[in-house]
Design a protein around this motif. Structure first.
Motif, mmCIF file in Angstrom:
data_model
loop_
_atom_site.group_PDB
_atom_site.id
_atom_site.type_symbol
_atom_site.label_atom_id
_atom_site.label_comp_id
_atom_site.label_asym_id
_atom_site.label_seq_id
_atom_site.Cartn_x
_atom_site.Cartn_y
_atom_site.Cartn_z
ATOM 1 N N LEU A 735 -17.517 -5.090 -31.522
ATOM 2 C CA LEU A 735 -17.378 -3.935 -30.641
ATOM 3 C C LEU A 735 -17.356 -4.349 -29.168
ATOM 4 N N ARG A 736 -18.225 -5.343 -28.838
ATOM 5 C CA ARG A 736 -18.236 -5.811 -27.441
ATOM 6 C C ARG A 736 -16.897 -6.432 -27.070
ATOM 7 N N GLU A 739 -14.405 -3.810 -26.745
ATOM 8 C CA GLU A 739 -14.595 -3.042 -25.523
ATOM 9 C C GLU A 739 -14.025 -3.788 -24.308
ATOM 10 N N GLU A 740 -14.273 -5.110 -24.233
ATOM 11 C CA GLU A 740 -13.710 -5.889 -23.129
ATOM 12 C C GLU A 740 -12.193 -5.861 -23.165
ATOM 13 N N ARG A 742 -10.311 -3.578 -24.468
ATOM 14 C CA ARG A 742 -9.826 -2.244 -24.107
ATOM 15 C C ARG A 742 -9.988 -1.980 -22.598
ATOM 16 N N ARG A 743 -11.051 -2.527 -21.996
ATOM 17 C CA ARG A 743 -11.207 -2.370 -20.555
ATOM 18 C C ARG A 743 -10.076 -3.059 -19.799
#
Length: 1038
Positions: A735-736, A739-740, A742-743
């Motif tokens: 997930l991390r 998330e990176e 996707r950021r």
């Protein structure tokens, strides 16, 4: 005959020992169902039905209990409790585990014998269902009652068709023909129709029976091929119809004792291709007779006068007959036993009349003689052994017993069997089991064995399949039950490790009869395993010492060879004993060996062990390794069993008595009848100690297993938690990273979006400028268009105003003309109404004049009478009366004049009102001439109805006034006549008149003035009423 009481059991065995039906009655088993209440009673069975296999049938009693009886598996099960009697059963559906049952509430239900659940519920009959016929495919079923027959689809359990008939013609039976698609319907008037099942098209109708026949058909039966129909009824005649030719081809007359036929059914045969020749006929006496329809001969019969039959069903393969008896029980008959005498072959032409020779080589010297007188020749020398042995066994069964010490059950003799065995080396395969049972004298204690088996599988043999993986599940199950029964019989067998090896060959041989298997093994242990358990749990050292002594006597060299290579009796003798030679011999060799073992002393088994080693001395002398010796005594070897048997017999004869096992082993002792003997030939303290230790170890093992299971569960939970934690960490890391990623994507997308927004703002500004220009041009164009439109509207309004002015002028002109015409019409109408009114007034005046003349005449008459009365009394009264009359006349005239003036004034006022209304109407016509006409008409209608109402009121007042006047006239006339008569009497007799005056009662006396006042008031009322009814004064003046 075996009898089974179902009692309150829901499942169990049908019989406890294999049935052997007698030829006389052929009964396999008798099944009854009785309750175990305080007052026991028998529950009567009502219906029976076989399934398609013929080895299983269902039966239902009058309380709705339905049982399934499996004759092949020897089991019965309660499958349903319907709580009401069943009237018909069927058990040949497409789904083999389902059956149909017709109940007393006229419904049909389908149940499953495996799940014991209700499959479907069918309704539609209005009377009890008498029969159920199932199609050969199992898809359709026909249910028949007295008033209708219904065809059902068994896939959907929906009614497909319904046969309705006249009430005067009842239905006997409707059923499917076997192996065909034809429905046969039989009615009470002897008419029989055949229908196509799919289309229900009438294929044909059988002709009427002969005229001289008074038989009314009630029961029917059809052959398997559907070609012959048998019909019977209340007569001893049977009619056989050929359904292909559609004609009656035979009439069979039953014996005279048969007066009525209650049931018919053909007996199937596997070799007649469906054209059944044997017909079962159940008559009124409860006896079912089976006859051959071709030869018309009676073959056999079942039932009797004491035990009559009410109904019977024959299995599809023709092996069994299930009959419901008159006492409510079910008898199962064996057709094979009933037909044994019929199918019995002719008697043999040759039989043995002397004993067998002592040697096989002299078989050709057998003497025979011809008994039938047709053949006389000696038996051929090449006749096979099996036939000669079979004849010898037959002779043994029929011959005399030679010695009481050798007598065996079933008429056999041990000595003669030993002679037979020595002559042929083995017993006939056909009779081997029978001979073994006689030699071992098995008691067949069914009850005792059932009590041992009912205890269930012993805990020591629960995991038997792990140690002995047997492919056949049935064989493993029988072995497990036999070992459990032995363990329940004696505790020693729970710890005997070689017991499965010892019992396995007998279990494999007797797997279809567990009782015989158990008793054979128990007899073997009691006699041939003597002293085996004295050194338990070690091998029987004493028995092995006996074998070693005999081997030392017979072959010292072989024994020295064994000792030289450290091979003891536990290696070369014990493997043969604990497996009873099953590992080293084939099936045929093993059977041949035990033919001799069971026919001799128990010591023969030990001699056979020594003989096996002696006969194998050559290969054994070449063995030098211990593993080779172990392999040799645990595997099959190239050895002739006949040589081993002869060597064993030689050892039995030549061994000295000092070392002979026969002197140390007891003689043969059979098992006791009723209960099995107690087996305690073992060291009890060791067994008890081992049992306690084993129980302790088992408990410790159970505790250990529980702890291990708990630890394993905890470890599994820990592992699961670790796996879940690891998975959670992995998911968090993913997930991390996601998330990176996707950021970064969002940042790039935002940059792209910012650039696009800038370009979009520039485009928007350009578009805004163009839009402003377009809006300005559009606004100017719209203003111009609005100006043009307003100019057009102004011109249109001017034209409209001019047109409306013109139309208004035209309308005013037209309205004025219409008003003029209307005024003329109103004037003419007014004159017409005045004319009609004056004409009506003239008519009313005429009527009033007539009434006034009548009234005047009546008044004159009254006045005349009154004048007479007054003249006779006093002259003053005449003057007063005249004065009053004149005053009254003048008052009446004044009243009439005043009334005339009032009416004239009202008429003038009414004319003024009408004129004002006309003016208002004209004004209203000026505003709206249509509304004016409607208002005028409504006003005229209302005025007319009011006038008529007023006329009706005045007429009703006139009628009531006339009634009152008539009443007053009568009373006044009576008063005047009375007064006149009194006055005349007074004038003639004045004194009497005075006397009478003195004699009157003291009540008030009316004076002359009172009378005048009364007369005046009456006249005033009459005048007022006359004015109210007739307000026209000129008529009264005239």
């Amino acid at each position: 005959m075996q009898s089974t009481d179902l009692g309150n059991k829901e499942s169990g065995k049908i019989w406890h020992r294999k049935p052997t039906p007698a030829t006389r009655d052929g009964i396999v088993v008798n099944i009854i169902h009785s309750t175990s209440e305080y007052l026991p009673k028998v529950l009567r069975f009502l219906n029976v039905a076989f399934d398609s296999s013929g080895d299983c049938f269902i039966a239902g009693d009058h309380q709705g209990n339905i049982y399934v009886f499996d004759l092949y598996a020897n089991r019965f099960n309660l499958v349903q409790r319907t709580a009401q009697a069943c009237t018909a059963l069927a058990f040949s559906l497409r789904r083999k585990s389902e059956f149909l049952v017709a109940l007393a509430d006229y419904s049909i239900k389908c149940f499953d014998t495996v799940t014991k659940e209700l499959v479907s519920w069918m309704r539609g009959h209005e009377s009890a269902v008498s029969s159920i016929s199932v199609h050969a495919s199992g898809r359709y079923a026909i249910t028949t009652s007295s008033d209708t027959a219904q065809l059902w689809d068994l896939d959907t359990f929906q009614r497909k068709r319904k046969l309705n008939i006249r009430q005067s013609v009842g239905i006997q039976k409707v059923f499917f023909l076997p192996l065909s698609n034809t429905i046969l319907s039989c009615f009470k008037d002897n008419s029989i129709f055949a229908w196509e099942c799919d289309t229900l098209f009438c294929k044909y109708q059988l002709p009427a029976p002969p005229e001289n026949s008074s038989l009314l058909y009630k029961v029917f039966a059809v052959t398997r091929d559907g070609r012959v129909l048998a019909a019977g009824g209340k007569s001893n005649h049977l009619h056989l119809w050929c359904l292909e030719a559609k004609q009656l081809f035979r009439i069979i007359q039953m014996p005279t004792k048969v007066r009525a036929i209650r049931h018919l059914e053909f007996l199937p045969d596997n070799f007649d291709a469906g054209s059944n020749q044997v017909l079962g006929v159940l008559s009124q006496d409860g006896i079912m007779r089976f006859i051959n329809i071709q030869t018309c001969k009676l073959l056999f019969e079942i039932g009797s006068l004491d035990e009559g039959i009410t109904s019977s069903v024959i299995s599809p393969h023709g092996r069994y007959i299930a009959s419901i008896m008159e006492n409510g029980s079910v008898n199962v008959y064996s057709v094979q036993a009933l037909t044994q005498e019929i199918n019995k072959p002719p008697p043999p032409l040759v039989k043995v009349i002397e004993g067998l020779p002592k040697s096989q080589g002299s078989a050709g010297e057998l003497k025979v003689k011809v008994t039938s007188g047709r053949v006389q020749r000696p038996a051929r020398a090449r006749e096979g052994k099996a036939h000669a042995v079979a004849r010898a066994v037959t002779q043994d069964l029929a011959g005399k017993v030679e010695g009481t010490e050798n007598e065996l059950p079933d008429g056999l003799n041990r000595k003669r069997l030993q002679i037979l065995l020595k002559g042929y080396g083995e017993y006939p395969t056909k009779y081997r089991m029978f001979i073994w049972r006689s030699l071992l004298q098995l008691p067949e204690n069914h009850t005792a064995f059932s009590s041992l088996v009912d205890k269930g599988v012993h805990v020591a043999f629960l995991n038997l399949q792990k140690k002995y993986p047997i492919k056949s599940r049935k064989l493993l199950r029988v072995l497990q039950r036999t070992l459990s029964a032995l363990a329940n019989w004696s505790t020693i067998f729970t710890d005997t490790p070689y017991l499965p090896l010892l019992a396995f060959p007998f279990v494999k041989l007797f797997q279809n009869n567990q009782l015989i298997c158990f008793e054979v093994v128990a007899t073997l242990i009691m006699n041939w395993c003597q002293h085996w358990f004295e050194y338990f749990p070690n091998p029987p050292v004493n028995i092995l010492s006996m074998i070693e002594n005999v081997l030392a006597f017979r072959d010292k060299e072989l024994l020295q060879h064994f000792l030289a290579h450290d091979v003891t009796a536990q290696l070369y003798a014990w493997p043969l004993l604990e497996t009873v030679f099953s590992e080293v011999l084939t099936r045929e060799e093993w059977l041949r060996l035990f033919d001799n073992v069971f026919s001799n002393h128990p010591a023969f088994l030990l001699m056979a062990v020594v003989a096996y080693s002696v006969c194998s001395r050559a290969p054994l002398l070449h063995c030098s390794l211990r593993d080779d010796f172990e392999y040799f005594f645990h595997h099959r070897n190239n050895l002739d069993i006949n040589v081993v048997v002869r060597e064993a017999y030689h050892l039995m004869d030549t061994t000295p008595s000092s070392i002979h096992p026969e002197s140390m082993l007891g003689a043969f002792a059979a098992l006791t009848q009723g209960q099995y003997p107690v087996f305690n030939q073992y060291p009890r303290f060791i067994v008890d100690y081992q049992t306690q230790e084993r129980e302790r170890i088992r408990n410790d093992e159970l505790d250990f297993l529980r702890e291990r299971q708990t630890i394993e569960d905890m470890q599994a939970e820990v592992d699961q938690q670790e796996a879940e934690d690891e998975a959670w960490h992995q998911r968090q890391e993913l997930l991390r990273k996601a998330e990176e990623t996707r950021r970064a994507l969002l940042f790039r997308e935002e940059e792209k979006m910012l650039e696009q927004r800038q370009r979009l703002a520039a485009v928007k500004r350009e578009l805004k400028r163009k839009e402003i220009h377009l809006q300005d041009a559009t606004r100017r164009r719209l203003l111009q268009q609005q100006l043009d439109q307003r100019e057009m509207e102004l011109r249109r309004l001017d034209d409209e105003i001019e047109r409306k002015v013109y139309m208004r002028d035209q309308e005013i002109t037209t309205t004025a003309k219409e008003l003029e015409m209307r005024s003329l019409e109103l004037e003419a109408q007014r004159r017409l109404y005045e004319k009609k009114f004056s004409r009506n007034q003239e008519d009313v005046a005429k009527e009033l004049r007539a009434e006034a003349d009548a009234y005047r005449r009546k008044v004159d008459l009254e006045e005349h009478m009154f004048h007479k009365l007054v003249d006779t009394e006093h002259a003053q009264s005449l003057k007063a009366q005249k004065l009053l009359e004149e005053n009254l006349a003048s008052a009446e005239q004044a009243c009439v004049d005043a009334h005339w003036r009032i009416q004239a004034f009202q008429k003038q006022r009414q004319d003024d009102v009408q004129r004002s209304e006309c003016y208002r109407e004209v004004a209203e016509l000026l505003r709206n001439h249509r509304r004016k006409e409607t208002a005028v008409l409504d006003a005229m209608t209302e005025a007319e109805s009011a006038k008529w109402d007023e006329v009706e009121d005045k007429e009703s007042q006139l009628r009531s006034g006339k009634t009152e006047c008539a009443h007053l006239d009568g009373s006044r006339r009576w008063f005047l006549e009375q007064e006149l008569s009194e006055a005349l009497g007074h004038a003639q007799h004045p004194c009497c008149f005075e006397g009478t005056l003195h004699r009157r009662p003291p009540g008030p006396e009316p004076s002359e003035q009172d009378l005048m006042e009364r007369a005046r008031s009456v006249r005033q009322r009459l005048a007022a009423r006359a004015r109210g009814r007739c307000p026209d004064p000129p008529l009264l003046v005239s």
